[in-house]
Design a protein around this motif. Sequence first.
Motif, PDB file in Angstrom:
ATOM      1  N   GLY A  22       1.309  11.226  -0.693  1.00  0.00           N
ATOM      2  CA  GLY A  22       1.776   9.970  -0.066  1.00  0.00           C
ATOM      3  C   GLY A  22       1.067   8.853  -0.242  1.00  0.00           C
ATOM      4  O   GLY A  22       1.369   7.593  -0.614  1.00  0.00           O
ATOM      5  N   LEU A  23      -0.402   8.896  -0.391  1.00  0.00           N
ATOM      6  CA  LEU A  23      -1.115   7.705  -1.038  1.00  0.00           C
ATOM      7  C   LEU A  23      -0.840   7.180  -2.229  1.00  0.00           C
ATOM      8  O   LEU A  23      -0.525   6.046  -2.555  1.00  0.00           O
ATOM      9  CB  LEU A  23      -2.612   7.990  -0.516  1.00  0.00           C
ATOM     10  CG  LEU A  23      -3.513   6.920  -1.097  1.00  0.00           C
ATOM     11  CD1 LEU A  23      -3.278   5.660  -0.047  1.00  0.00           C
ATOM     12  CD2 LEU A  23      -4.930   7.623  -0.971  1.00  0.00           C
ATOM     13  N   VAL A  24      -0.395   7.990  -3.338  1.00  0.00           N
ATOM     14  CA  VAL A  24      -0.096   7.638  -4.453  1.00  0.00           C
ATOM     15  C   VAL A  24       1.232   6.842  -4.463  1.00  0.00           C
ATOM     16  O   VAL A  24       1.161   5.773  -5.055  1.00  0.00           O
ATOM     17  CB  VAL A  24       0.035   8.801  -5.455  1.00  0.00           C
ATOM     18  CG1 VAL A  24       0.536   8.517  -6.846  1.00  0.00           C
ATOM     19  CG2 VAL A  24      -1.323   9.666  -5.606  1.00  0.00           C
ATOM     20  N   GLU A  25       2.078   7.033  -3.750  1.00  0.00           N
ATOM     21  CA  GLU A  25       3.390   6.567  -3.541  1.00  0.00           C
ATOM     22  C   GLU A  25       3.285   5.201  -2.988  1.00  0.00           C
ATOM     23  O   GLU A  25       3.788   4.190  -3.298  1.00  0.00           O
ATOM     24  CB  GLU A  25       4.511   7.587  -3.015  1.00  0.00           C
ATOM     25  CG  GLU A  25       4.906   8.582  -3.955  1.00  0.00           C
ATOM     26  CD  GLU A  25       5.631   9.891  -3.152  1.00  0.00           C
ATOM     27  OE1 GLU A  25       6.006   9.603  -1.992  1.00  0.00           O
ATOM     28  OE2 GLU A  25       5.280  10.895  -3.569  1.00  0.00           O
ATOM     29  N   ILE A  26       2.585   5.084  -1.863  1.00  0.00           N
ATOM     30  CA  ILE A  26       2.198   3.954  -1.045  1.00  0.00           C
ATOM     31  C   ILE A  26       1.755   2.973  -1.968  1.00  0.00           C
ATOM     32  O   ILE A  26       1.954   1.915  -2.079  1.00  0.00           O
ATOM     33  CB  ILE A  26       1.754   4.203   0.167  1.00  0.00           C
ATOM     34  CG1 ILE A  26       2.575   5.031   1.140  1.00  0.00           C
ATOM     35  CG2 ILE A  26       0.995   3.104   0.890  1.00  0.00           C
ATOM     36  CD1 ILE A  26       1.512   5.629   2.210  1.00  0.00           C
ATOM     37  N   LEU A  57       0.731  -3.951   8.125  1.00  0.00           N
ATOM     38  CA  LEU A  57      -0.637  -3.796   8.198  1.00  0.00           C
ATOM     39  C   LEU A  57      -1.359  -4.524   7.144  1.00  0.00           C
ATOM     40  O   LEU A  57      -2.399  -5.184   7.369  1.00  0.00           O
ATOM     41  CB  LEU A  57      -0.942  -2.345   8.444  1.00  0.00           C
ATOM     42  CG  LEU A  57      -0.681  -1.648   9.990  1.00  0.00           C
ATOM     43  CD1 LEU A  57      -0.850  -0.352   9.817  1.00  0.00           C
ATOM     44  CD2 LEU A  57      -1.672  -2.349  10.934  1.00  0.00           C
ATOM     45  N   ALA A  58      -0.800  -4.302   6.180  1.00  0.00           N
ATOM     46  CA  ALA A  58      -1.625  -4.976   4.906  1.00  0.00           C
ATOM     47  C   ALA A  58      -1.728  -6.433   5.141  1.00  0.00           C
ATOM     48  O   ALA A  58      -2.415  -7.111   4.613  1.00  0.00           O
ATOM     49  CB  ALA A  58      -0.729  -4.843   3.549  1.00  0.00           C
ATOM     50  N   LYS A  59      -0.859  -7.113   6.071  1.00  0.00           N
ATOM     51  CA  LYS A  59      -0.792  -8.554   6.116  1.00  0.00           C
ATOM     52  C   LYS A  59      -1.994  -8.735   7.232  1.00  0.00           C
ATOM     53  O   LYS A  59      -2.306  -9.858   7.304  1.00  0.00           O
ATOM     54  CB  LYS A  59       0.542  -9.195   6.667  1.00  0.00           C
ATOM     55  CG  LYS A  59       1.547  -9.180   5.393  1.00  0.00           C
ATOM     56  CD  LYS A  59       2.807  -9.615   6.075  1.00  0.00           C
ATOM     57  CE  LYS A  59       3.645  -9.250   5.043  1.00  0.00           C
ATOM     58  NZ  LYS A  59       4.952  -8.553   5.721  1.00  0.00           N
ATOM     59  N   ALA A  63       3.924   1.405  -4.540  1.00  0.00           N
ATOM     60  CA  ALA A  63       5.100   0.486  -4.036  1.00  0.00           C
ATOM     61  C   ALA A  63       4.690  -0.544  -3.078  1.00  0.00           C
ATOM     62  O   ALA A  63       5.645  -1.355  -2.825  1.00  0.00           O
ATOM     63  CB  ALA A  63       6.003   1.715  -3.147  1.00  0.00           C
ATOM     64  N   THR A  64       3.565  -0.658  -2.763  1.00  0.00           N
ATOM     65  CA  THR A  64       3.085  -1.789  -1.884  1.00  0.00           C
ATOM     66  C   THR A  64       2.352  -3.076  -2.588  1.00  0.00           C
ATOM     67  O   THR A  64       1.404  -2.562  -3.450  1.00  0.00           O
ATOM     68  CB  THR A  64       2.084  -1.090  -0.808  1.00  0.00           C
ATOM     69  OG1 THR A  64       2.872   0.164  -0.243  1.00  0.00           O
ATOM     70  CG2 THR A  64       1.955  -2.364   0.246  1.00  0.00           C
TER      71      THR A  64
END
Length: 356
Positions: A73-77, A47-49, A80-81
Amino acid sequence: MRSPKDFFAPLAVGAPDPVREIPALPSRMIHFFDPSNAKMAAKVPDLAKKVDVLLGNLEDAVRADRKEAARQGLVEIAKATDFGSTQLWTRINSLDSPWVLDDLITLVTEIGDKLDVIMVPKVEGAQDIHYVDRLLAQLEARAGLRRPLLVHAILETASGVANVEEIAGASPRMQGISLGPADLAASRRMKTTRVGGGHPGYLVRTDPVGEDLHEGRTTYQQDLWHYTVARMVDACAMHGILPYYGPFGDIRDVVACEDQFRNAFLLGCVGTWTLHPVQVDIAKRVFSPEPKDVAWARKVIAAMGDGTGAVMIDGKMQDDASVKQCRVVAELADKLAERDPELKQAYDEATKEALA
Ligand SMILES: CC(=O)SCCNC(=O)CCNC(=O)[C@H](O)C(C)(C)COP(=O)(O)OP(=O)(O)OC[C@H]1O[C@@H](n2cnc3c(N)ncnc32)[C@H](O)[C@@H]1OP(=O)(O)O
Ligand SMILES: O=CC(=O)O
Ligand SMILES: [Mg+2]
């Protein structure tokens, strides 16, 4: 109340200087995902693309027993992204909730360098923005951030609407405002249970044609949100920040969704929320001006030279005011073209044809 001279001074020792101008970055869609939902989280890199803004939602639509998982979860995403030039936003829990303090402390400390904008729900007045403003400055200073986080308010309480101008101008961090039609309907005691969009009962009717009050009378459905969106757009324009439509909850009805988005676009909004992947292409289509409109705008700008006087183009009068309207469209097109090569090509081809 701070002196106007202090408006751009940092609110904590060591906090970054506030920005003086809100960047008009493409933000046609603010795509919501629940960071505690493994299926949604798995779609984030792809989705980021595709989207202009990804928003990790921590507030409504995240169950109370998943609040901490969503935050973590937001911290990890975020760590990592690689988001490229796509912005990462979050919606924190409301200021009276048991979660918001930890939301802000954790997110600014752990991923403050990755986050662009913090969306604050249920804003009632400038005092809510002032609270977040000072707290963010303290947290930014402690985390050693060099770039200030921006703040986005949701217009979703009756008192928020009454105070929308002061909210828009409450802090140099104010990036924009979104309509929150669901909470706003509840706050105002409106009698609709829909999340955004129209309502078939909200209408006007033509006069009776004879004795029969039912016969031959046409009805026209009206837009429940027109007043609020228009007011929000004016408040935002007055303070140099960006207005957005909010959620359209009938995911299946992609046709009415497109209509609602387009009304907002035409009234001055720069983007909307997307709640489901199916809404992303709709938002992209609606909030990117059409190639023929861009070509027309560029043609008028070219013909108007220094932007003063009056000329006739294809039977239509153009002058100092209409060239400004055209610049709005052309400047938006230029910004979007920088991000989207396909759109650039479509705009350039249409312009070439119009100027030939
Ligand atoms: C009033 C307000 O506050 S609005 C803002 C708060 N609300 C939200 O953020 C809602 C976000 N969206 C959602 O929760 C969901 O889209 C729902 C509940 C509306 C529908 O979810 P589902 O029933 O799973 O929809 P559906 O089956 O069509 O989903 C298809 C796929 O897209 C995924 N998906 C659905 N929504 C999203 C999303 N927002 N982002 C990424 N992926 C999504 C689903 O996980 C599913 O994945 P799969 O193919 O791997 O199984
Ligand atoms: O948060 C959004 C709303 O409509 O409520
Ligand atoms: Mg809400």
